[in-house]
Scaffold this motif. Structure first.
Motif, PDB file in Angstrom:
ATOM      1  N   PRO A 112      42.696  31.891  -5.215  1.00  0.00           N
ATOM      2  CA  PRO A 112      43.915  32.614  -5.602  1.00  0.00           C
ATOM      3  C   PRO A 112      43.714  33.655  -6.709  1.00  0.00           C
ATOM      4  O   PRO A 112      44.508  34.585  -6.838  1.00  0.00           O
ATOM      5  N   GLY A 208      47.399  34.534 -10.599  1.00  0.00           N
ATOM      6  CA  GLY A 208      47.828  33.928  -9.348  1.00  0.00           C
ATOM      7  C   GLY A 208      49.271  34.290  -9.074  1.00  0.00           C
ATOM      8  O   GLY A 208      50.098  34.303  -9.996  1.00  0.00           O
ATOM      9  N   LEU A 210      51.959  33.578  -5.691  1.00  0.00           N
ATOM     10  CA  LEU A 210      52.196  33.098  -4.333  1.00  0.00           C
ATOM     11  C   LEU A 210      53.691  33.004  -4.095  1.00  0.00           C
ATOM     12  O   LEU A 210      54.423  32.451  -4.929  1.00  0.00           O
ATOM     13  N   ASP A 282      50.132  35.044  -0.459  1.00  0.00           N
ATOM     14  CA  ASP A 282      49.256  34.822  -1.605  1.00  0.00           C
ATOM     15  C   ASP A 282      48.734  36.171  -2.110  1.00  0.00           C
ATOM     16  O   ASP A 282      49.018  37.223  -1.539  1.00  0.00           O
TER      17      ASP A 282
END
Length: 355
Positions: A112, A208, A210, A282
């Motif tokens: 990620p 990260g 998502l 993602d």
């Protein structure tokens, strides 16, 4: 507690096996920990086991560089690096402790954190490879440089073992972030896109992003003050423990769906797509995890429309495969194969027919 890695140099054995295969003209299926068997087509060949070729060859924490044998597991290497406050920034999956250094490089899969720190290829400084003419060669080193017109060490990243047997890899490392924090915010897909654009413009220390189930999940890493300031501005709820590790390992509930899993890389500025199935966005939107029973042709076509490509992760009934390459790119791949594996003994057909 100090971590002790297994130290087994099987270079001579591996070379002997490659020499025998070359002399007797039979192909080899390269296998480390077997954790990436869902990628690519199955290979009908004798297995070349690399998983016992293990150990750290050289590690100087002050230089932020480690050289390690390809059969070493990512779990063991990460533990050894953690003792010195360092890590592999591209966040490779451990896959229940089975993932190996060679497999991580050969698959080219990053976790990620990839959009913010770079990919596997960006951290490979050099490698040693057994080529298709049974020579054990060193490419690169502990500095970035090209060799004979090709940056061969980086070409190994994502080659799925079709160009040679990786025996050693030198990685560039980074210090472990001083602070890590994760938050969850309820919002629409469009709101999440605008929020990420705003936060990136403000240089928040994102590592990260998502989007799933009407919520944006973000992770921040960096110095204490920068992370604290970003958290105050972002708000949201504290993320559940282990969320980002589960995403890295593809073990979130989403991935347990029995339908085929697709990994779709798309352009950063790709628009909203109505994917035929359930999707997670993602990498801030540039990577889509898709669970779908839709025909392969439909998914490949949609991915191409978004300026990207789709890769099928195999399931119980079918091996995964890659999107077909355009003719000029396939020609380039064939030329590389001719240079490094002219007898075509390594992982034949794992990625594409004829390679």
């Amino acid at each position: 507690m100090s971590v002790t890695l297994k130290n087994q140099d099987q270079t001579d054995l591996l070379l002997e096996q490659v020499q025998t295969a070359l002399a007797q003209k039979y192909p080899l299926a390269i296998c480390g920990g077997g954790s990436k068997s869902f990628l690519g087509h199955s290979v009908q060949a004798q297995t070349l086991h690399v998983g016992q070729h293990q150990g750290i060859v050289d590690y100087d924490p002050s230089e932020l560089v480690v050289t390690v044998r390809s059969g070493t597991t990512i779990t063991e290497l990460s533990q050894a690096l953690h003792e010195h406050g360092q890590y592999l920034p591209f966040e490779p999956a451990h896959f229940s402790g089975k993932a190996t250094v060679g497999g991580v490089v050969a698959s080219g899969l990053s976790g990620p954190r990839r959009p913010w720190v770079g990919s596997v290829r960006d951290y490979v400084l050099g490698c040693r490879v057994i080529t298709g003419d049974a020579k054990h060669l060193r490419f690169g080193g502990q500095v970035m440089k090209n060799v004979a017109g090709y940056d061969v060490s980086r070409l190994m990243a994502g080659s799925m073992g079709t160009l040679g047997v990786i025996t050693e890899v030198s990685f560039k490392l980074l210090p472990v972030p001083r602070r890590v924090a994760a938050r969850r915010l309820s919002c629409t897909p469009e709101q999440s896109r605008l929020l990420l654009q705003k936060w990136q413009a403000l240089s928040y220390p994102l590592s990260g992003a998502l989007y799933t189930e009407e919520a944006l999940h973000v992770r921040l890493e960096g110095g204490h003050s920068s992370v604290t300031q970003a958290l105050e501005a972002i708000g949201g709820e504290v993320e559940q423990d282990g969320f980002w590790e589960q995403l890295r390992e593809l073990s979130l509930p989403f991935f347990k769906d029995a339908r085929p899993l697709w990994r779709v890389a798309q352009a950063v500025d790709a628009g909203q797509v109505s994917w035929p199935g359930d999707a997670l966005n993602d990498w801030g939107g540039s990577l889509v995890w898709l669970k779908s029973d839709a025909p392969k042709q439909e998914i490949h076509a949609l991915a191409e429309q978004q300026g990207g490509h789709a890769t099928l992760y195999g399931n119980a009934t079918e091996s995964g495969h890659y999107a077909q390459l355009a003719a000029p790119l396939m020609k380039f791949h064939q030329q590389l194969k001719d240079r490094l594996d002219p007898a075509r003994i390594f992982n034949p057909g794992r990625m594409y027919p004829g390679l």
